[in-house]
Design a protein around this motif. Sequence first.
Motif, short mmCIF file in Angstrom:
data_model
loop_
_atom_site.label_atom_id
_atom_site.label_comp_id
_atom_site.label_asym_id
_atom_site.label_seq_id
_atom_site.Cartn_x
_atom_site.Cartn_y
_atom_site.Cartn_z
N SER A 128 0.85 -1.18 0.00
CA SER A 128 0.00 0.00 0.00
C SER A 128 0.89 1.24 0.00
O SER A 128 1.99 1.21 0.57
N VAL A 129 0.44 2.30 -0.64
CA VAL A 129 1.24 3.53 -0.70
C VAL A 129 1.20 4.23 0.65
O VAL A 129 0.13 4.39 1.25
N LEU A 130 2.36 4.64 1.13
CA LEU A 130 2.46 5.33 2.41
C LEU A 130 1.61 6.59 2.39
O LEU A 130 1.74 7.42 1.48
N PRO A 131 0.72 6.76 3.36
CA PRO A 131 -0.14 7.96 3.38
C PRO A 131 0.61 9.18 3.91
O PRO A 131 0.42 9.63 5.04
N ALA A 132 1.49 9.71 3.10
CA ALA A 132 2.30 10.87 3.49
C ALA A 132 2.64 11.66 2.23
O ALA A 132 2.49 11.15 1.11
N THR A 133 3.09 12.86 2.41
CA THR A 133 3.44 13.73 1.28
C THR A 133 4.95 13.83 1.16
O THR A 133 5.63 14.11 2.15
N PRO A 134 5.51 13.60 -0.02
CA PRO A 134 6.95 13.72 -0.20
C PRO A 134 7.45 15.12 0.16
O PRO A 134 6.69 16.10 0.09
N THR A 135 8.72 15.20 0.53
CA THR A 135 9.31 16.50 0.85
C THR A 135 10.53 16.81 -0.01
O THR A 135 11.06 17.92 0.05
N THR A 136 10.98 15.84 -0.80
CA THR A 136 12.16 16.05 -1.64
C THR A 136 11.75 16.76 -2.92
O THR A 136 11.02 16.20 -3.74
N ASP A 137 12.22 17.99 -3.08
CA ASP A 137 11.85 18.83 -4.22
C ASP A 137 12.92 18.71 -5.29
O ASP A 137 14.10 18.99 -5.03
N ILE A 138 12.53 18.31 -6.48
CA ILE A 138 13.51 18.11 -7.55
C ILE A 138 14.11 19.42 -8.05
O ILE A 138 15.10 19.40 -8.77
N THR A 139 13.53 20.54 -7.68
CA THR A 139 14.10 21.82 -8.10
C THR A 139 15.25 22.24 -7.21
O THR A 139 15.94 23.22 -7.50
N VAL A 140 15.47 21.52 -6.11
CA VAL A 140 16.57 21.83 -5.18
C VAL A 140 17.77 20.96 -5.52
O VAL A 140 17.70 19.73 -5.48
N SER A 141 18.88 21.58 -5.87
CA SER A 141 20.07 20.86 -6.27
C SER A 141 20.96 20.54 -5.08
O SER A 141 21.24 21.40 -4.24
N ALA A 519 28.72 -8.78 4.31
CA ALA A 519 27.44 -8.35 4.86
C ALA A 519 26.81 -9.51 5.63
O ALA A 519 26.93 -10.66 5.24
N ILE A 520 26.15 -9.19 6.72
CA ILE A 520 25.49 -10.19 7.56
C ILE A 520 23.98 -10.04 7.39
O ILE A 520 23.44 -8.95 7.53
N ALA A 521 23.31 -11.13 7.06
CA ALA A 521 21.88 -11.09 6.74
C ALA A 521 21.05 -10.44 7.84
O ALA A 521 20.11 -9.70 7.58
N GLU A 522 21.39 -10.74 9.09
CA GLU A 522 20.61 -10.22 10.22
C GLU A 522 20.62 -8.70 10.31
O GLU A 522 19.77 -8.10 10.95
N ASP A 523 21.61 -8.07 9.66
CA ASP A 523 21.71 -6.62 9.71
C ASP A 523 20.72 -5.93 8.77
O ASP A 523 20.60 -4.70 8.78
N PHE A 524 20.04 -6.72 7.95
CA PHE A 524 19.15 -6.14 6.94
C PHE A 524 17.74 -6.69 7.09
O PHE A 524 17.54 -7.91 7.15
N GLY A 525 16.76 -5.82 7.10
CA GLY A 525 15.37 -6.24 7.14
C GLY A 525 14.83 -6.46 5.74
O GLY A 525 15.53 -6.27 4.74
N VAL A 526 13.56 -6.82 5.67
CA VAL A 526 12.92 -7.02 4.36
C VAL A 526 11.75 -6.06 4.15
O VAL A 526 11.25 -5.93 3.04
N THR A 527 11.32 -5.40 5.22
CA THR A 527 10.27 -4.38 5.09
C THR A 527 10.63 -3.20 5.97
O THR A 527 11.41 -3.32 6.92
N TYR A 528 10.05 -2.05 5.64
CA TYR A 528 10.23 -0.85 6.44
C TYR A 528 8.89 -0.47 7.07
O TYR A 528 7.86 -0.52 6.42
N SER A 529 8.94 -0.09 8.32
CA SER A 529 7.73 0.27 9.04
C SER A 529 7.09 1.52 8.45
O SER A 529 7.79 2.45 8.04
N PRO A 530 5.76 1.59 8.44
CA PRO A 530 5.10 2.81 7.96
C PRO A 530 5.37 4.02 8.85
O PRO A 530 5.18 5.16 8.44
N THR A 531 5.81 3.76 10.07
CA THR A 531 6.13 4.88 10.98
C THR A 531 7.49 5.49 10.69
O THR A 531 7.81 6.56 11.21
N LEU A 532 8.30 4.81 9.86
CA LEU A 532 9.61 5.34 9.48
C LEU A 532 9.42 6.40 8.41
O LEU A 532 9.16 6.09 7.26
N GLN A 533 9.52 7.65 8.81
CA GLN A 533 9.30 8.74 7.86
C GLN A 533 10.36 9.84 8.02
O GLN A 533 10.64 10.55 7.11
#
Length: 533
Positions: A128-141, A519-533
């Motif tokens: 599902s698409v995260l219910p949030a608004t992006p903040t990265t503006d492509i006009t900012v270099s 790299a150690i597998a345990e150091d990497f997850g497979v999903t990101y929490s929706p609260t991570l913003q």
Amino acid sequence: MKTLKNIKYIGLLAIAIGFTACSDESDFEEFLDQPPTDAAVLPSLTAGSADFSNFVSLGASFTSGFTDGALFIAAQENSFPNTLSKQFANANGGVFTQPLMNDNIGGLLFGTTVVANPRLFFNGAGPSVLPATPTTDITVSLAADGSIFKNVGVPGAKSTHIDFNGYASLNPYFGRMANPASVSMLEYTIAQNPTFFTLSEIGGNDVLGYATKGGDGTDPITPTATFDFVFNDMVNQLTAVCPNGVVTNVPYITDLPHFTTVPHNPLDPTNPAFGPQIPLLNSIFGALNPIFEAVDPARAIIFSETAASAVVIRDESLADISSIIIAQLNASPTFPAFIAQFGLPAAAAPLVANLLGTTYGQTRQATASDLLVLPSSSIIGTVNTANVAILMGQGLPQALAGQFSVEGVSLPLEDKWVLIPTEQDEIKTATDAYNATIASVASAKGLALVDLNDILGQASTVGVDFDSYNLTTDLVTGGLVSLDGIHLTARGYGLMANKFLEAIDATYGSNFVASGNVAIAEDFGVTYSPTLQ
């Protein structure tokens, strides 16, 4: 990133236990100097003939760390080049910089307009698409202050884009880092005078665009001759300043869950929106099936009342028999009575004959050999309102127009939703040709080669082991491919980094794997929490 670089001996727990049995400090020191005979001694890390002091990574979305349908900080930090840089740091590697997004929402803004959606998350049932608004503006270099980035991974880049001057104006991901805007991705990379490079997934987007659009022709496959020229040219330019690096080949992208998740037969007779319609549907196609049987029995359309049925698709490789259908229906003395069941007068027979002919002239039910793209799952069974409007404009009542506009049922799925076998063959042929060129160039230049095609093929069958995990290409549950069905998870990129290290060890005489700098597998997850913003 956890590594084993600070652990001299595997079996550290046994050493710690042994410490309690030592009578004094001198005994413990002597114990450390004489490890247990069954402990595996790891050699010290050596870089071999490679120089990792100025590592630059050039590529597309995999290189950038793109995952879950977006680019965001956490994903970039787990990109395979960033993971590699942490291992290279133990072999005199330098600082590795990346063009980080503003947040972990993902997506892009152009001023206040959203031009790329936020990342996906798992809502318990599916992506599902995260219910949030992006903040990265492509006009900012990001390059306005003179910043230069070692990760030159640009989502969406094709082989022909790598040395294309002005590509920054077409692709905002590169536009954020390019300085000046006219520089090409290749020039940007070479200008940094790398001592070691990775060139990854070049050619992937050359077939991926065609595939994700169902082979409808709006994003054609890059011709082999074009790919050969640009790939040879970019490697020649790179190796002229940096002779050591790693390239990858192109996987069979049709093994990805974007193309294997949606079944060809998703129509469930127990579905209350579909099941009750089956008798009427079979009545409609019953008028057409004799014509289909006469021309090509494989075109017959029948929906089962007891088992899952295949969707109806448009297959442009079939001969168009629209005119035959129209002529046969108009010549049928029973056809006016047939359309009467829909409340239509006999005078409407030519109209309906024309409708059926133009709609089903190149149709059949899907088979297991057809691949439905992942977005089709949200289309199948829905009413195509645009088609409803067209049919109403031809004189059909709204209710009847709706009945003839159900995607994959009464309205054949368009080409963009399905990869038919001939289109899959086109993708495979191009991929094989690209990979032959890549292998030849890598061999001629003495570069390491990572066989992504073999890795993905293994993952799609028996799975690929990464420490205690077996990663497969199953969507959500497989652990290798992210929620968008195309790009990797963080754990998948960790596995990819290790495959690079294996290839580097084999080509340049380093020993990252043997020394435990991996790299150690345990150091990497497979999903990101929706609260991570």
